[in-house]
Design a protein around this motif. Structure first.
Motif, PDB file in Angstrom:
ATOM      1  N   GLN A 163       0.268  -3.267   5.246  1.00  0.00           N
ATOM      2  CA  GLN A 163      -1.184  -3.441   5.079  1.00  0.00           C
ATOM      3  C   GLN A 163      -1.713  -2.696   3.868  1.00  0.00           C
ATOM      4  N   ARG A 164      -1.288  -1.462   3.696  1.00  0.00           N
ATOM      5  CA  ARG A 164      -1.852  -0.631   2.634  1.00  0.00           C
ATOM      6  C   ARG A 164      -1.335  -1.013   1.246  1.00  0.00           C
ATOM      7  N   THR A 165      -0.194  -1.707   1.159  1.00  0.00           N
ATOM      8  CA  THR A 165       0.358  -2.065  -0.151  1.00  0.00           C
ATOM      9  C   THR A 165       0.209  -3.549  -0.486  1.00  0.00           C
ATOM     10  N   ARG A 166      -0.367  -4.301   0.403  1.00  0.00           N
ATOM     11  CA  ARG A 166      -0.455  -5.758   0.253  1.00  0.00           C
ATOM     12  C   ARG A 166      -1.110  -6.192  -1.057  1.00  0.00           C
ATOM     13  N   ARG A 167      -2.099  -5.474  -1.528  1.00  0.00           N
ATOM     14  CA  ARG A 167      -2.853  -5.894  -2.718  1.00  0.00           C
ATOM     15  C   ARG A 167      -2.179  -5.481  -4.026  1.00  0.00           C
ATOM     16  N   LEU A 168      -1.086  -4.766  -3.961  1.00  0.00           N
ATOM     17  CA  LEU A 168      -0.399  -4.285  -5.157  1.00  0.00           C
ATOM     18  C   LEU A 168       0.535  -5.343  -5.734  1.00  0.00           C
ATOM     19  N   GLY A 169       0.772  -5.239  -7.033  1.00  0.00           N
ATOM     20  CA  GLY A 169       1.766  -6.101  -7.668  1.00  0.00           C
ATOM     21  C   GLY A 169       3.157  -5.720  -7.187  1.00  0.00           C
ATOM     22  N   PRO A 170       4.141  -6.608  -7.368  1.00  0.00           N
ATOM     23  CA  PRO A 170       5.487  -6.362  -6.836  1.00  0.00           C
ATOM     24  C   PRO A 170       6.127  -5.048  -7.276  1.00  0.00           C
ATOM     25  N   ALA A 171       6.046  -4.703  -8.559  1.00  0.00           N
ATOM     26  CA  ALA A 171       6.697  -3.476  -9.039  1.00  0.00           C
ATOM     27  C   ALA A 171       6.004  -2.229  -8.476  1.00  0.00           C
ATOM     28  N   THR A 172       4.685  -2.237  -8.489  1.00  0.00           N
ATOM     29  CA  THR A 172       3.935  -1.090  -7.966  1.00  0.00           C
ATOM     30  C   THR A 172       4.141  -0.977  -6.469  1.00  0.00           C
ATOM     31  N   ARG A 173       4.148  -2.121  -5.804  1.00  0.00           N
ATOM     32  CA  ARG A 173       4.355  -2.117  -4.355  1.00  0.00           C
ATOM     33  C   ARG A 173       5.711  -1.521  -4.007  1.00  0.00           C
ATOM     34  N   ALA A 174       6.735  -1.907  -4.757  1.00  0.00           N
ATOM     35  CA  ALA A 174       8.080  -1.383  -4.500  1.00  0.00           C
ATOM     36  C   ALA A 174       8.131   0.130  -4.733  1.00  0.00           C
ATOM     37  N   ALA A 175       7.424   0.610  -5.749  1.00  0.00           N
ATOM     38  CA  ALA A 175       7.411   2.050  -6.035  1.00  0.00           C
ATOM     39  C   ALA A 175       6.710   2.820  -4.925  1.00  0.00           C
ATOM     40  N   ARG A 210       8.920   9.520   2.934  1.00  0.00           N
ATOM     41  CA  ARG A 210       8.067  10.425   3.704  1.00  0.00           C
ATOM     42  C   ARG A 210       7.868   9.977   5.160  1.00  0.00           C
ATOM     43  N   ALA A 211       7.820   8.684   5.382  1.00  0.00           N
ATOM     44  CA  ALA A 211       7.405   8.116   6.671  1.00  0.00           C
ATOM     45  C   ALA A 211       8.153   8.649   7.893  1.00  0.00           C
ATOM     46  N   PRO A 212       9.469   8.848   7.847  1.00  0.00           N
ATOM     47  CA  PRO A 212      10.145   9.312   9.060  1.00  0.00           C
ATOM     48  C   PRO A 212       9.640  10.652   9.591  1.00  0.00           C
ATOM     49  N   GLN A 213       9.141  11.517   8.696  1.00  0.00           N
ATOM     50  CA  GLN A 213       8.680  12.830   9.115  1.00  0.00           C
ATOM     51  C   GLN A 213       7.182  12.877   9.399  1.00  0.00           C
ATOM     52  N   LEU A 214       6.471  11.792   9.115  1.00  0.00           N
ATOM     53  CA  LEU A 214       5.023  11.776   9.281  1.00  0.00           C
ATOM     54  C   LEU A 214       4.607  11.041  10.550  1.00  0.00           C
ATOM     55  N   THR A 215       3.474  11.440  11.100  1.00  0.00           N
ATOM     56  CA  THR A 215       2.873  10.649  12.173  1.00  0.00           C
ATOM     57  C   THR A 215       2.231   9.421  11.520  1.00  0.00           C
ATOM     58  N   GLU A 216       1.810   8.473  12.330  1.00  0.00           N
ATOM     59  CA  GLU A 216       1.131   7.295  11.783  1.00  0.00           C
ATOM     60  C   GLU A 216      -0.142   7.699  11.041  1.00  0.00           C
ATOM     61  N   ALA A 217      -0.907   8.616  11.597  1.00  0.00           N
ATOM     62  CA  ALA A 217      -2.145   9.056  10.950  1.00  0.00           C
ATOM     63  C   ALA A 217      -1.848   9.740   9.618  1.00  0.00           C
ATOM     64  N   GLN A 218      -0.814  10.566   9.576  1.00  0.00           N
ATOM     65  CA  GLN A 218      -0.452  11.231   8.329  1.00  0.00           C
ATOM     66  C   GLN A 218       0.014  10.224   7.284  1.00  0.00           C
ATOM     67  N   LEU A 219       0.792   9.228   7.695  1.00  0.00           N
ATOM     68  CA  LEU A 219       1.249   8.189   6.777  1.00  0.00           C
ATOM     69  C   LEU A 219       0.064   7.389   6.250  1.00  0.00           C
ATOM     70  N   ARG A 220      -0.863   7.053   7.131  1.00  0.00           N
ATOM     71  CA  ARG A 220      -2.061   6.316   6.721  1.00  0.00           C
ATOM     72  C   ARG A 220      -2.830   7.095   5.661  1.00  0.00           C
ATOM     73  N   ARG A 221      -3.029   8.396   5.913  1.00  0.00           N
ATOM     74  CA  ARG A 221      -3.749   9.236   4.951  1.00  0.00           C
ATOM     75  C   ARG A 221      -2.996   9.315   3.622  1.00  0.00           C
ATOM     76  N   TRP A 222      -1.678   9.485   3.693  1.00  0.00           N
ATOM     77  CA  TRP A 222      -0.892   9.571   2.471  1.00  0.00           C
ATOM     78  C   TRP A 222      -1.007   8.268   1.673  1.00  0.00           C
ATOM     79  N   LEU A 223      -0.861   7.147   2.347  1.00  0.00           N
ATOM     80  CA  LEU A 223      -0.968   5.854   1.648  1.00  0.00           C
ATOM     81  C   LEU A 223      -2.354   5.670   1.041  1.00  0.00           C
TER      82      LEU A 223
END
Length: 174
Positions: free
Chosen positions: A126-138, A146-159
């Protein structure tokens, strides 16, 4: 029945999601497990569930590619009926499945490996959908690190922070 401590070096805890891990998990009896073992078993079930979510996403994306037009509303209707979901929920599931398979292969692989949950995969999509392919991949690569160590809320904030306009639109910060 087998208990986690019965396995040499508790090697079962490091098993990749799939048939073997599932077979081991099927042998556990929660009342027989120690307080220390229960969270490890719960985490293994979470990895196994994520693996199954990835497999389901591949099947749904395949179905979406076969209807006319590809990914059209017929897929969501079919999935809603098969999974007993509301049409909106089925539409979201189809969209996510197609997105993971076609646009976020690393996220799908992380889900398949049980490193992230479906909810985290959904956030990344959801958070990367609007990005171009190269930026999205980065952004995806840094988010997955980061995601495995973050909660969903923390990942959402980071994104959200990583893609804030003042942060270089879509630039993945470390």
């Amino acid at each position: 029945m087998t208990r986690p401590g019965d396995h040499p070096s508790a090697a079962w805890a490091g098993l990749a999601p799939g048939t073997v891990l599932n077979a081991v998990l099927e042998t556990f009896e929660p009342p027989a497990l120690s307080r220390r073992e229960l969270p490890r078993v719960a985490a293994a079930y979470q990895r196994q569930g994520a693996h199954l979510d990835a497999m389901q996403a591949r099947v749904i994306a395949e179905l979406a590619g076969r209807v006319d037009p590809p990914g059209g509303p017929a897929t969501a209707v079919t999935i809603a009926e098969a999974l007993h979901l509301e049409l909106d929920a089925a539409t979201d599931l189809v969209s996510l499945a197609v997105d993971l398979v076609s646009g976020l292969p690393a996220t799908l692989a992380a889900l398949d490996d049980g490193r992230i949950t479906l909810a985290k995969a959904r956030l990344i999509a959801q958070r990367t959908r609007r990005l171009g392919p190269a930026t999205r991949a980065a952004v995806e690569a840094v988010a997955l690190a980061r995601a495995p160590q973050l909660t969903e809320a923390q990942l959402r904030r980071w994104l959200d922070d990583a893609m804030a306009p003042g942060n270089g639109e879509g630039r993945a910060t470390s």
